[in-house]
Design a protein around this motif. Structure first.
Motif, mmCIF file in Angstrom:
data_model
loop_
_atom_site.group_PDB
_atom_site.id
_atom_site.type_symbol
_atom_site.label_atom_id
_atom_site.label_comp_id
_atom_site.label_asym_id
_atom_site.label_seq_id
_atom_site.Cartn_x
_atom_site.Cartn_y
_atom_site.Cartn_z
ATOM 1 N N ASP A 12 58.760 57.776 41.447
ATOM 2 C CA ASP A 12 58.517 59.169 41.076
ATOM 3 C C ASP A 12 57.043 59.495 41.273
ATOM 4 O O ASP A 12 56.228 59.260 40.386
ATOM 5 C CB ASP A 12 58.915 59.421 39.612
ATOM 6 N N TYR A 13 56.710 59.998 42.431
ATOM 7 C CA TYR A 13 55.333 60.376 42.728
ATOM 8 C C TYR A 13 55.173 61.874 42.489
ATOM 9 O O TYR A 13 56.138 62.626 42.492
ATOM 10 C CB TYR A 13 54.950 60.011 44.166
ATOM 11 N N GLN A 14 53.930 62.282 42.274
ATOM 12 C CA GLN A 14 53.621 63.697 42.084
ATOM 13 C C GLN A 14 52.882 64.209 43.306
ATOM 14 O O GLN A 14 51.919 63.578 43.754
ATOM 15 C CB GLN A 14 52.721 63.903 40.864
ATOM 16 N N THR A 15 53.334 65.340 43.835
ATOM 17 C CA THR A 15 52.622 65.979 44.937
ATOM 18 C C THR A 15 52.278 67.406 44.551
ATOM 19 O O THR A 15 52.930 68.016 43.713
ATOM 20 C CB THR A 15 53.463 65.990 46.228
ATOM 21 N N CYS B 69 47.194 59.805 42.754
ATOM 22 C CA CYS B 69 47.010 58.357 42.815
ATOM 23 C C CYS B 69 46.855 57.821 41.390
ATOM 24 O O CYS B 69 45.909 58.187 40.686
ATOM 25 C CB CYS B 69 45.777 58.008 43.648
ATOM 26 N N LEU B 70 47.774 56.962 40.989
ATOM 27 C CA LEU B 70 47.738 56.397 39.636
ATOM 28 C C LEU B 70 46.572 55.440 39.421
ATOM 29 O O LEU B 70 46.145 55.230 38.297
ATOM 30 C CB LEU B 70 49.050 55.680 39.335
ATOM 31 N N ILE B 71 46.055 54.874 40.480
ATOM 32 C CA ILE B 71 44.920 53.950 40.348
ATOM 33 C C ILE B 71 43.614 54.736 40.225
ATOM 34 O O ILE B 71 42.819 54.501 39.322
ATOM 35 C CB ILE B 71 44.850 52.977 41.547
ATOM 36 N N ARG B 72 43.396 55.672 41.125
ATOM 37 C CA ARG B 72 42.159 56.466 41.111
ATOM 38 C C ARG B 72 42.210 57.606 40.111
ATOM 39 O O ARG B 72 41.197 58.225 39.823
ATOM 40 C CB ARG B 72 41.864 57.007 42.515
ATOM 41 N N LYS B 73 43.423 57.917 39.622
ATOM 42 C CA LYS B 73 43.656 59.005 38.658
ATOM 43 C C LYS B 73 43.111 60.331 39.163
ATOM 44 O O LYS B 73 42.419 61.056 38.454
ATOM 45 C CB LYS B 73 43.076 58.659 37.295
ATOM 46 N N PRO C 148 49.534 59.868 56.543
ATOM 47 C CA PRO C 148 50.562 58.830 56.681
ATOM 48 C C PRO C 148 50.124 57.486 56.086
ATOM 49 O O PRO C 148 50.910 56.789 55.460
ATOM 50 C CB PRO C 148 50.787 58.753 58.190
ATOM 51 N N GLU C 149 48.859 57.128 56.257
ATOM 52 C CA GLU C 149 48.350 55.881 55.687
ATOM 53 C C GLU C 149 48.338 55.925 54.163
ATOM 54 O O GLU C 149 48.689 54.950 53.493
ATOM 55 C CB GLU C 149 46.939 55.591 56.211
ATOM 56 N N GLU C 150 47.956 57.065 53.595
ATOM 57 C CA GLU C 150 47.940 57.204 52.131
ATOM 58 C C GLU C 150 49.355 57.134 51.566
ATOM 59 O O GLU C 150 49.576 56.567 50.496
ATOM 60 C CB GLU C 150 47.267 58.516 51.711
ATOM 61 N N TRP C 151 50.319 57.694 52.278
ATOM 62 C CA TRP C 151 51.724 57.626 51.882
ATOM 63 C C TRP C 151 52.154 56.155 51.756
ATOM 64 O O TRP C 151 52.777 55.763 50.768
ATOM 65 C CB TRP C 151 52.562 58.363 52.923
ATOM 66 N N VAL C 152 51.774 55.339 52.740
ATOM 67 C CA VAL C 152 52.085 53.910 52.704
ATOM 68 C C VAL C 152 51.339 53.254 51.538
ATOM 69 O O VAL C 152 51.924 52.475 50.780
ATOM 70 C CB VAL C 152 51.731 53.230 54.045
#
Length: 142
Positions: A10-13, A20-24, A31-35
């Motif tokens: 369950d991602y938020q767009t 990003c849950l890490i960078r908050k 495409p790279e960020e999606w991966v």
């Protein structure tokens, strides 16, 4: 974005951004960020990697060049446990990508190395004789 061979989550767009849950924070969905976001989910939700030990887009110096790793996960002592290079699904994981990962690891000295384009994934474990490819991603060692 295209479906990947990584677990759904369950991602938020919001518009062209994903949270990003890490960078908050919200980051542009390339495409790279999606991966990267899917791979982070695999590590955290399925393999027990603590969010607090991640470093994303970590800058490092290699000779006179500045390089940036996609995903670093540290161990509890602050050493690099896992180094991951993420590519867009359309990018072939070839010798050039492996060379990029090896170059980063000359600086970082990770226990595990991985490359992924969301469709194909490779992982190696450091052993006395060098790195050996392994089949499964390791659970985080506490």
């Amino acid at each position: 974005m295209q479906p990947l061979k990584l677990p759904e989550f369950d991602y938020q767009t919001e518009g062209n951004k994903i949270f990003c849950l890490i960078r908050k924070k919200w980051v542009v969905i390339t495409p790279e960020e999606w991966v990267r976001q899917h791979f982070i989910n695999l590590l955290v939700a399925h393999l027990g990697y603590p969010k607090g030990l991640f470093k994303l887009e970590q800058t490092m110096a290699y000779f006179k060049n500045q390089k940036r790793s996609d995903i670093l996960v540290l161990d509890r002592e602050g050493q690099v446990f896992l180094l991951v290079e993420c590519k867009a699904p359309s990018v072939k994981l070839d010798q050039k990508v492996m060379g990029q990962l090896a170059t980063y690891n000359k600086v970082l000295d990770a226990k595990y190395l991985a490359i992924t384009n969301g469709m194909t994934h490779f992982i190696w474990q450091k052993e006395e004789a060098g790195f050996q490819q392994i089949r499964d991603f390791p659970f985080y060692e506490s």
